[in-house]
Motif scaffolding. Structure first.
Motif, mmCIF file in Angstrom:
data_model
loop_
_atom_site.group_PDB
_atom_site.id
_atom_site.type_symbol
_atom_site.label_atom_id
_atom_site.label_comp_id
_atom_site.label_asym_id
_atom_site.label_seq_id
_atom_site.Cartn_x
_atom_site.Cartn_y
_atom_site.Cartn_z
ATOM 1 N N PHE A 114 8.103 5.772 3.448
ATOM 2 C CA PHE A 114 7.890 6.674 2.314
ATOM 3 C C PHE A 114 9.140 7.422 1.885
ATOM 4 C CE2 PHE A 114 3.329 6.261 3.316
ATOM 5 C CZ PHE A 114 2.874 6.020 2.029
ATOM 6 N N LYS A 115 9.912 7.865 2.882
ATOM 7 C CA LYS A 115 11.093 8.650 2.561
ATOM 8 C C LYS A 115 12.063 7.824 1.706
ATOM 9 C CE LYS A 115 14.311 11.687 4.799
ATOM 10 N NZ LYS A 115 15.034 11.920 6.049
ATOM 11 N N GLN A 116 12.270 6.592 2.140
ATOM 12 C CA GLN A 116 13.186 5.719 1.401
ATOM 13 C C GLN A 116 12.663 5.392 0.006
ATOM 14 O OE1 GLN A 116 14.885 2.285 3.335
ATOM 15 N NE2 GLN A 116 14.780 3.229 5.371
ATOM 16 N N PHE B 104 0.284 9.027 -5.560
ATOM 17 C CA PHE B 104 -0.055 10.279 -4.864
ATOM 18 C C PHE B 104 1.119 11.236 -4.773
ATOM 19 C CE2 PHE B 104 -3.563 7.622 -3.802
ATOM 20 C CZ PHE B 104 -4.638 8.488 -3.618
ATOM 21 N N ASN B 105 2.285 10.794 -5.284
ATOM 22 C CA ASN B 105 3.414 11.714 -5.207
ATOM 23 C C ASN B 105 4.302 11.675 -6.438
ATOM 24 O OD1 ASN B 105 6.311 12.408 -4.539
ATOM 25 N ND2 ASN B 105 5.286 13.227 -2.724
ATOM 26 N N VAL C 213 20.624 -1.344 -8.868
ATOM 27 C CA VAL C 213 19.777 -1.881 -7.800
ATOM 28 C C VAL C 213 19.816 -0.990 -6.554
ATOM 29 C CG1 VAL C 213 19.232 -3.919 -6.414
ATOM 30 C CG2 VAL C 213 20.294 -4.196 -8.663
ATOM 31 N N ILE C 214 18.631 -0.700 -6.031
ATOM 32 C CA ILE C 214 18.529 0.076 -4.794
ATOM 33 C C ILE C 214 17.681 -0.742 -3.819
ATOM 34 C CG2 ILE C 214 17.858 2.284 -3.756
ATOM 35 C CD1 ILE C 214 17.675 3.446 -6.619
ATOM 36 N N GLU C 215 18.187 -0.932 -2.615
ATOM 37 C CA GLU C 215 17.402 -1.646 -1.606
ATOM 38 C C GLU C 215 16.793 -0.644 -0.635
ATOM 39 O OE1 GLU C 215 18.799 -6.019 -0.325
ATOM 40 O OE2 GLU C 215 20.418 -4.542 -0.303
ATOM 41 N N VAL C 216 15.503 -0.775 -0.377
ATOM 42 C CA VAL C 216 14.865 0.145 0.566
ATOM 43 C C VAL C 216 13.861 -0.603 1.444
ATOM 44 C CG1 VAL C 216 14.993 2.161 -0.957
ATOM 45 C CG2 VAL C 216 12.958 0.709 -1.022
ATOM 46 N N ASN C 217 13.478 0.068 2.516
ATOM 47 C CA ASN C 217 12.343 -0.400 3.290
ATOM 48 C C ASN C 217 11.087 0.077 2.552
ATOM 49 O OD1 ASN C 217 10.163 -0.658 5.010
ATOM 50 N ND2 ASN C 217 11.274 0.048 6.836
ATOM 51 N N GLY C 218 10.348 -0.843 1.998
ATOM 52 C CA GLY C 218 9.197 -0.497 1.161
ATOM 53 C C GLY C 218 8.013 0.042 1.942
ATOM 54 N N ASN C 219 8.119 0.079 3.245
ATOM 55 C CA ASN C 219 7.060 0.668 4.051
ATOM 56 C C ASN C 219 7.502 2.005 4.659
ATOM 57 O OD1 ASN C 219 6.466 -2.681 4.825
ATOM 58 N ND2 ASN C 219 4.941 -1.417 3.795
ATOM 59 N N ALA D 48 0.826 -1.217 0.000
ATOM 60 C CA ALA D 48 0.000 0.000 0.000
ATOM 61 C C ALA D 48 0.859 1.266 0.000
ATOM 62 C CB ALA D 48 -0.948 -0.005 1.201
ATOM 63 N N ASP D 49 2.001 1.237 0.667
ATOM 64 C CA ASP D 49 2.845 2.436 0.728
ATOM 65 C C ASP D 49 3.509 2.730 -0.621
ATOM 66 O OD1 ASP D 49 2.250 2.736 3.491
ATOM 67 O OD2 ASP D 49 3.699 1.139 3.928
ATOM 68 N N VAL D 50 3.982 1.681 -1.287
ATOM 69 C CA VAL D 50 4.615 1.876 -2.592
ATOM 70 C C VAL D 50 3.587 2.422 -3.589
ATOM 71 C CG1 VAL D 50 5.619 0.678 -4.591
ATOM 72 C CG2 VAL D 50 6.446 0.149 -2.278
#
Lengths: 274, 318
Positions: free
Chosen positions: A210-212, A42-43, A202-208, A34-36
């Motif tokens: 938003f900033k990342q 929305f942004n 490749v970029i690894e992020v915390n998918g929950n 849902a965050d992704v």
């Protein structure tokens, strides 16, 4: 950020309401992503709900079609079609098919269900964009379980060959699939190295977070000469404590009681945000 | 019907794949939306003529037919008219799931070129002899299925499927086959053509078997058997009207195709004739795999030539 978090919370509530009404469908993936979806619609992405098929829009395709409740809820909340239609999910005569049907609804760019196809379609769209020297970008949303399919890796090779820097894969790394923990079903690690060896950025992020997520999308847009793959580490079932990280929620909906419990949790999270 | 006047003399022979290659090259000159994809088989599918003329509109995907089909759907959804070219055993063979969902369910404007179809591929053997592709394509909603009878018709079909919006499958052969038609022979998707009028038996054929049917009819005429020969190139949409008309006229039908009888063109004809029950004999592959050999040897051994058609006509007249 707070606005985005509130939107994602609303989308999660929609997802629960849709699934309990439908009586079948997938819970964990839609909640986790849902965050992704919120970050994109929305942004970050250039889309216009009033002109859903505008030629210059960014293309967002979903390869793991089974998480479509979150796609539908996001599109409805963004104004692509009425929110009340969400309750028709999986019902007869509905535009909200159990797995997406391309262009049946405004914003639904591709048909998807058999895993990997959206990945291939995304590459085709990006090739078209490059050929015509267009500025629009393609976001292909995939999942970790999906990467068991060979055709995803065929697509990665093609995207790298043609240096499709207008293409960004977003891989939902939630570590679950229908039969169990992803790496027990089929080990994927070292995933980042694998993707890098296919010549992807490749970029690894915390998918929950938003900033990342937004930072990664920004970086992807600035990368030249190669496609980007964002590994979005998400919590499956995010926001509903009894669903989080439990693979058994991959492919089932909540019953009425469970839905009530889930909605209560999500509403509480909303109040805390306000 | 206007056919090649030298049909039974020294008739010119060209592979149907050449007709596609010429057609897509011609169309590419004026229609900038045409894009050709190849899975490492550009030369043998004849996509290389387009590739050489329009390198920027040619995409080499490597040996990856599933990705090729899916990427084509993405190109079509972005306004292109992509041609997906490979051998029929691989595409739509291996890529069928992508064809079903990414292309047909989506109703994407993708053109699928299945080259080297049929047993006449010859020495490559059973793995490379597509004898099931008509069956697996004609079941798919939205998909047009065309099997041209010669190179000229293949060229006409290529141009026609570009004009027709939506997914189309074009089945082609490797071997040189007689050019039966002329520029004046009528051609329309969805319309079967009577190539020879007759009263006793209707031979409904497609692809390379159309010439074999004409040969058989000429031979049978010497015995006083008057055959009607129908070129049923359009498997889908099928021309019910022409099929029903010829069946009503002769009351006996022989179908002939270089494909499995189960699920093939003959089966499609039988589905139509269920409305008007007619005696039918099927000439085609009889539920077995092929093997290596010269095309002519294989056509004879597996009973897909004029002799087999003559035998079927005799049987139906008994």
């Amino acid at each position: 950020m707070k606005e985005l978090m509130l939107t994602a919370n609303k989308i999660r509530q929609d997802v629960i309401e849709m699934l309990v009404e439908a009586g079948s469908g997938h819970s964990a993936g839609p909640l986790g992503m849902a965050d992704v979806f919120t970050a994109l619609y929305f942004n970050h992405a250039r889309i216009n709900p009033k002109k859903p098929w505008d030629e210059n829009r960014d293309r967002i395709v979903l390869s793991n079609g089974h998480i479509c409740p979150v796609w539908y809820a996001t599109l409805a909340e963004r104004g692509f079609f009425p929110v009340r239609e969400l309750k028709t999910l999986r019902k007869i005569n509905s535009r909200l098919q159990g797995h997406p049907h391309a262009r049946e609804l405004p914003g639904i760019e591709n048909s998807g269900g058999p895993l990997g196809q959206g990945c291939n379609i995304g590459v085709g769209m990006a090739l078209a964009g490059k050929m015509d020297k267009k500025n629009w970008r393609v976001y292909a949303l995939l999942s970790d379980g999906e990467l068991n399919e060979g055709c995803d890796w065929e697509a990665f090779m093609l995207a790298a060959k043609y240096e499709l820097d207008n293409l960004c894969f977003i891989i939902d790394r939630n570590n679950i699939q229908i039969e169990g923990p992803s790496d027990k079903v089929m080990p994927l690690e070292p995933l980042k190295k694998k993707l890098e060896s296919f010549n992807l950025h490749v970029i690894e992020v915390n998918g929950n977070d938003f900033k990342q997520v937004l930072n990664a999308l920004e970086k992807a847009g600035k990368t030249k000469g190669m496609p980007t793959a964002i590994i979005a580490k998400t919590t499956p079932g995010k926001g509903v404590s009894f669903m989080e990280n439990d693979y058994k929620w991959h492919g089932k909906p909540p019953n009425k009681e469970e839905a009530e419990k889930a909605l209560k949790e999500l509403r509480r999270q909303r109040t805390e945000l306000l | 019907m206007i056919l090649n006047p030298k049909l039974f003399e020294e008739v010119e022979k060209t592979p149907t794949r050449d007709g596609y290659g010429k057609g897509v090259l011609k169309a590419g000159k004026t229609n900038k939306n045409i894009v050709v994809l190849s899975a490492d088989l550009a030369e043998s599918t004849r996509s290389h003529w387009f590739a050489e003329a329009f390198p920027k509109r040619f995409i080499e995907v490597g040996v990856a037919e599933q990705n090729m089909m899916g990427a084509a759907a993405g190109l079509a959804l972005s306004g292109k008219i992509p041609f997906v070219s490979s051998y029929a055993v691989f595409s739509p063979g291996r890529s069928w799931d992508h064809l079903r969902v990414a292309v047909c369910y989506t109703n994407a404007n993708v053109k699928i070129i299945g080259a080297h179809a049929g047993i006449s591929v010859g020495p490559d053997g059973a793995t490379h002899q597509a004898l099931e592709d008509i069956a697996i394509t004609r079941v798919l909603p939205n998909l047009v299925v065309e099997v041209p009878c010669d190179a000229l018709e293949a060229e006409k079909t290529t141009l026609a499927i570009i004009k027709r919006k939506g997914p189309c499958y074009l089945r082609l052969g490797r071997e040189k086959t007689p050019v039966i038609t002329t520029n004046k022979t009528p051609f329309k998707i969805g319309k079967a053509e009577v190539f020879r009028e007759g009263r006793d038996v209707s031979i409904i054929a497609c692809g390379s078997m159309v010439y074999e049917a004409l040969l058989a009819a000429q031979q049978l005429a010497k015995e006083g058997i008057d055959c009607e020969v129908v070129n049923n190139h359009s498997i889908k949409p099928i021309d019910e009207k022409t099929i029903l008309k010829t069946a009503r006229k002769t009351g006996r039908v022989v179908t002939a195709e270089e494909h499995q009888v189960f699920g093939g063109m003959g089966s499609a004809v039988a589905e139509v004739l269920a409305q008007h029950p007619t005696r039918i004999e099927f000439v085609g592959m009889l539920d077995c795999f092929g093997e290596s050999g010269k095309p002519s040897e294989l056509m004879a051994k597996y009973k897909m030539d004029s002799k087999a058609i003559i035998k079927a006509v005799h049987k139906i007249l008994q």
